[in-house]
Design an enzyme around this catalytic site. Structure first.
Site, short mmCIF file in Angstrom:
data_model
loop_
_atom_site.label_atom_id
_atom_site.label_comp_id
_atom_site.label_asym_id
_atom_site.label_seq_id
_atom_site.Cartn_x
_atom_site.Cartn_y
_atom_site.Cartn_z
N ASP A 16 0.31 -1.35 -0.71
CA ASP A 16 0.07 0.19 -0.31
C ASP A 16 0.75 1.00 -0.59
O ASP A 16 2.17 1.58 1.03
CB ASP A 16 -1.29 0.00 1.27
N GLY A 68 -9.01 6.31 1.67
CA GLY A 68 -9.88 7.40 2.77
C GLY A 68 -10.33 7.14 3.29
O GLY A 68 -11.15 7.75 3.76
N VAL A 113 -9.53 0.82 3.56
CA VAL A 113 -9.99 1.17 4.74
C VAL A 113 -8.53 1.01 6.30
O VAL A 113 -8.32 -0.79 6.01
CB VAL A 113 -10.98 -0.12 5.24
O1 G3H Z 1 -4.37 3.41 2.31
C1 G3H Z 1 -5.15 3.44 2.78
C2 G3H Z 1 -5.96 3.72 3.32
O2 G3H Z 1 -6.72 4.34 2.07
C3 G3H Z 1 -6.53 4.27 4.33
O3 G3H Z 1 -7.47 5.08 5.07
O4 G3H Z 1 -7.23 5.09 7.21
O5 G3H Z 1 -8.49 6.19 6.66
O6 G3H Z 1 -8.90 4.46 6.74
P1 G3H Z 1 -8.10 5.09 5.98
ZN ZN Z 2 -4.42 5.13 1.16
#
Ligand code: G3H
Ligand code: ZN
Length: 285
Positions: free
Chosen positions: A82, A209, A231
């Protein structure tokens, strides 16, 4: 069972019109929680590890834990880097057996983002590994970010077409108003923009996000081509809230299994909620 390329998971989701979570693994308990939820819901699984999480756990431990799990499951599972920040980071994961990588060069100018993404795509595709890239930038949730700044950071639909064509990327993370972490106000997603991107771009789209985004908005975005929903924060919050509760009720507790176990159980329920909201329950093949 071997890891499957993430493209395979997203292709089926695209054909059938549902979303699959890209769920962040940060430690053993989060991996266990995500796995248990996916098993109970019979969902395909995208295990996402950031560079920070890999550094925290140790790359060989990540690989060891996931390979151990693969011996005991028939679910389709992709292991994904990621927000990979460099060609080197992506190659390190591919050499260790990841089936998918994200190269996030979204902070660079358009041409540089294309060049860096293309370089990773060429190397990854040679060995059957999926590549995700990002165009546009997710803003933080600072109060002083102006609307103009937010709009400037969002994905331009015409640029998205050119970006996908010139890089050959398998899926594209778009900036349509979501932010990483905890939202200060209500997120306002730019669905018109998403629709335009989806009309023009023919690869699956990715929403980052997503923790603070209401399920109804995520579902609307799935109708408009979002196939992977990332998430992390929401699961960390579920885990930590339970852990705090247990420790407050039992101030003398010192065995990590006794407070991490209930925290992990709380996370399982949250992951299951998201799997069902995204529609990937029962979609394992
Ligand atoms: O790459 C990871 C995500 O975009 C997670 O975002 O922490 O806001 O759920 P979040
Ligand atoms: Zn992200």
């Amino acid at each position: 069972m071997e890891l499957v390329p993430m493209a395979e998971i997203l292709q089926k989701a695209d054909e059938e019109g549902y979303g699959v979570g890209g769920f962040n693994v940060n430690n053993l308990e989060s991996l266990q929680a995500i796995i248990q939820a996916a098993e109970e819901e019979r969902s395909p699984l995208i295990l996402a590890t950031s560079e920070g999480a890999i550094n925290y756990m140790g790359m060989d431990h990540v690989i060891g834990m996931v390979k151990g799990y693969l011996k005991n499951t028939d679910l389709p599972v992709a292991l994904h880097l990621d927000h990979g920040g460099s060609f080197e980071a992506a190659m390190k994961c591919i050499r260790k057996g990841y089936s998918s990588v994200m190269i996030d060069a979204s902070k660079y100018p358009f041409e540089e983002n294309i060049a860096k993404t293309r370089e990773v795509v060429q190397a990854a595709h040679a060995v059957g590994v999926t590549v995700e890239a990002e165009l546009g930038r997710l803003v933080g949730n600072e109060d002083d970010v102006t609307v103009t700044e937010k709009e400037a950071a969002m994905t331009n639909p015409d640029e998205a077409v050119e970006f996908v064509e010139r890089t050959g990327v398998d899926c594209l993370a778009v900036a349509i108003g979501t932010a990483h972490g905890v939202y200060k106000g209500d997120p306002e997603l730019d669905f018109d923009r998403l629709q335009k991107i989806n009309d023009k771009v023919d690869v699956p789209l990715v929403l980052h996000g997503a923790s603070g985004v209401p399920d109804s908005d995520v579902q609307k975005s799935i109708e408009m081509g979002i196939r992977k929903i990332n998430v992390n924060t929401a699961f960390q919050q579920a885990f930590t809230a339970k852990l705090r509760e247990v420790l407050e009720e039992n101030p003398d507790m010192y065995d990590p299994r006794k407070y991490c176990g209930p925290a992990r159980d709380a996370m399982v329920e949250r992951v299951k909620d998201k799997i069902r909201a995204f529609g990937s329950d029962g979609k394992a093949w």
